[in-house]
Design a protein around this motif. Structure first.
Motif, PDB file in Angstrom:
ATOM      1  N   ILE A 181       0.858  -1.187   0.000  1.00 30.75           N
ATOM      2  CA  ILE A 181       0.000   0.000   0.000  1.00 30.75           C
ATOM      3  C   ILE A 181       0.892   1.234   0.000  1.00 30.75           C
ATOM      4  O   ILE A 181       1.766   1.364   0.858  1.00 30.75           O
ATOM      5  CB  ILE A 181      -0.917   0.024   1.235  1.00 30.75           C
ATOM      6  CG1 ILE A 181      -1.708  -1.276   1.351  1.00 30.75           C
ATOM      7  CG2 ILE A 181      -1.856   1.228   1.190  1.00 30.75           C
ATOM      8  CD1 ILE A 181      -2.340  -1.486   2.710  1.00 30.75           C
ATOM      9  N   ILE A 240      -3.235   5.176  -1.679  1.00 33.68           N
ATOM     10  CA  ILE A 240      -4.091   6.078  -0.915  1.00 33.68           C
ATOM     11  C   ILE A 240      -3.420   7.448  -0.916  1.00 33.68           C
ATOM     12  O   ILE A 240      -2.261   7.575  -0.517  1.00 33.68           O
ATOM     13  CB  ILE A 240      -4.298   5.572   0.517  1.00 33.68           C
ATOM     14  CG1 ILE A 240      -4.923   4.171   0.502  1.00 33.68           C
ATOM     15  CG2 ILE A 240      -5.168   6.547   1.307  1.00 33.68           C
ATOM     16  CD1 ILE A 240      -5.103   3.555   1.870  1.00 33.68           C
ATOM     17  N   GLU A 249      -8.050   5.510  -3.385  1.00 37.95           N
ATOM     18  CA  GLU A 249      -8.942   6.304  -2.554  1.00 37.95           C
ATOM     19  C   GLU A 249      -8.192   7.512  -2.000  1.00 37.95           C
ATOM     20  O   GLU A 249      -6.951   7.546  -2.013  1.00 37.95           O
ATOM     21  CB  GLU A 249      -9.517   5.478  -1.403  1.00 37.95           C
ATOM     22  CG  GLU A 249      -8.482   4.927  -0.449  1.00 37.95           C
ATOM     23  CD  GLU A 249      -9.053   3.926   0.540  1.00 37.95           C
ATOM     24  OE1 GLU A 249      -9.121   4.270   1.739  1.00 37.95           O
ATOM     25  OE2 GLU A 249      -9.414   2.813   0.120  1.00 37.95           O
ATOM     26  N   ALA A 265      -4.501   6.026   7.048  1.00 41.33           N
ATOM     27  CA  ALA A 265      -5.441   5.169   6.334  1.00 41.33           C
ATOM     28  C   ALA A 265      -4.747   3.916   5.810  1.00 41.33           C
ATOM     29  O   ALA A 265      -5.311   2.817   5.849  1.00 41.33           O
ATOM     30  CB  ALA A 265      -6.086   5.941   5.191  1.00 41.33           C
ATOM     31  N   ALA A 266      -3.519   4.073   5.310  1.00 44.99           N
ATOM     32  CA  ALA A 266      -2.773   2.922   4.816  1.00 44.99           C
ATOM     33  C   ALA A 266      -2.468   1.950   5.948  1.00 44.99           C
ATOM     34  O   ALA A 266      -2.535   0.720   5.768  1.00 44.99           O
ATOM     35  CB  ALA A 266      -1.481   3.380   4.154  1.00 44.99           C
ATOM     36  N   LEU A 319      -5.612   0.001   6.810  1.00 44.66           N
ATOM     37  CA  LEU A 319      -5.889  -1.014   5.790  1.00 44.66           C
ATOM     38  C   LEU A 319      -4.906  -2.173   5.895  1.00 44.66           C
ATOM     39  O   LEU A 319      -5.293  -3.345   5.784  1.00 44.66           O
ATOM     40  CB  LEU A 319      -5.829  -0.381   4.407  1.00 44.66           C
ATOM     41  CG  LEU A 319      -6.110  -1.304   3.223  1.00 44.66           C
ATOM     42  CD1 LEU A 319      -7.481  -1.965   3.347  1.00 44.66           C
ATOM     43  CD2 LEU A 319      -6.018  -0.524   1.910  1.00 44.66           C
ATOM     44  N   GLN A 365      -5.922  -4.406   8.647  1.00 43.53           N
ATOM     45  CA  GLN A 365      -7.064  -5.238   8.257  1.00 43.53           C
ATOM     46  C   GLN A 365      -6.595  -6.426   7.421  1.00 43.53           C
ATOM     47  O   GLN A 365      -7.018  -7.571   7.645  1.00 43.53           O
ATOM     48  CB  GLN A 365      -8.071  -4.400   7.478  1.00 43.53           C
ATOM     49  CG  GLN A 365      -9.314  -5.159   7.057  1.00 43.53           C
ATOM     50  CD  GLN A 365     -10.292  -4.284   6.283  1.00 43.53           C
ATOM     51  OE1 GLN A 365     -10.069  -3.103   6.090  1.00 43.53           O
ATOM     52  NE2 GLN A 365     -11.381  -4.876   5.839  1.00 43.53           N
ATOM     53  N   ILE A 366      -5.720  -6.164   6.453  1.00 39.45           N
ATOM     54  CA  ILE A 366      -5.190  -7.242   5.610  1.00 39.45           C
ATOM     55  C   ILE A 366      -4.391  -8.231   6.444  1.00 39.45           C
ATOM     56  O   ILE A 366      -4.485  -9.456   6.248  1.00 39.45           O
ATOM     57  CB  ILE A 366      -4.326  -6.648   4.488  1.00 39.45           C
ATOM     58  CG1 ILE A 366      -5.212  -5.872   3.493  1.00 39.45           C
ATOM     59  CG2 ILE A 366      -3.539  -7.729   3.765  1.00 39.45           C
ATOM     60  CD1 ILE A 366      -4.437  -5.039   2.498  1.00 39.45           C
TER      61      ILE A 366
END
Length: 264
Positions: free
Chosen positions: A105, A127, A185, A193-194, A197, A200-201
């Motif tokens: 990311i 992002i 995004e 934000a990265a 994410l 989450q991954i």
């Protein structure tokens, strides 16, 4: 000071360009450092990577001071040797991130020009801050983009967009880049934000995430339909009933987060 730093925490590799006084502009030493950072992670116990840049810009492109040295050297000797598989060093700056088995990311802010733009294209997901500016900048210097962008751009956006950006070298805003498929995004704090994410991954099955990245690469490679369908089946057969998939099922049934053996 090193041009690139890598820190690993909670299965996430944070790779930062650390040349803020030059807006993280890429010279040969920085190109070597970026590629070395990517190569060092290929066997690491990681589940995601975040690319970011210190200071006012993600990466403002090639170091202009390097141009004079390039012009005085043999250009063919610099760019023609295939030093990294089918690529040269500068192309590998972007491609090394596609070659990693885990998602990458890119957190983009400020200038994302030329070499920086192509580096960002190597990420799986981009992002961007709303005020980020992106450009295929090489035409400004009488050059063509040659750092892997032409192998990556056709999978992201239309031919006319590639041509307009290449011919004009005009920067575009992050919102326009998102509309054209070049940014995933927008976020006021792209690094935050990265990171969210990536976390989450990192909570998903590591083997399934790696299989998914490899499968997407096969699908994008222009392989025949039958080969893509077989790759789907082969990947799925390798996952079904495996320890990580069984842990995901157990965790879902128990309403808890899964715990994967390696590195946990």
């Amino acid at each position: 000071m090193p041009r690139v730093t890598t820190e690993i925490a909670d299965h996430i590799a944070h790779v930062r360009l650390t040349r803020p006084d030059k807006r993280n502009a890429v010279d040969p030493d920085m190109a070597e450092a970026i590629v070395a950072a990517g190569e060092s992670l290929r066997q690491a116990d990681i589940r995601a990577v975040i690319l970011s840049g210190d200071g006012a810009a993600f990466c403002a492109g090639l170091d202009v001071a390097s141009f004079a040295r390039f012009a005085a050297s043999d250009p063919g000797a610099l760019v023609m040797p295939r030093t990294h598989g089918d690529a040269n060093l500068f192309q590998e700056v972007a491609l090394t991130w596609r070659n990693l088995p885990v998602p990458v990311i890119a957190a983009l802010h400020g200038a994302v020009y030329g070499a920086g733009f192509q580096l960002a294209l190597g990420a799986d997901i981009r992002i961007a801050a709303p005020d980020a500016k992106l450009a295929i900048m090489e035409m400004k210097w009488g050059l063509v983009p040659d750092m892997g962008g032409m192998a990556l751009l056709p999978h992201l956006t239309r031919s006319d967009v590639i041509r307009r950006m290449t011919y004009t070298a005009e920067p575009i805003g992050a919102a326009q880049a998102a509309e054209w498929g070049l940014v995933t995004e927008l976020a006021d704090d792209p690094l935050e934000a990265a990171t969210a994410l990536a976390q989450q991954i990192a909570g998903r099955s590591p083997s399934a995430i790696r299989a998914a990245k490899a499968l997407i690469a096969t699908a994008e490679s222009g392989a025949a339909r039958a080969d893509v369908l077989m790759a789907e089946s082969r990947a799925q057969a390798g996952l079904i009933g495996g320890p990580e998939q069984m842990e995901v099922i157990a965790a879902n049934m128990a309403g808890r987060a899964p715990k994967f053996a390696k590195g946990d």
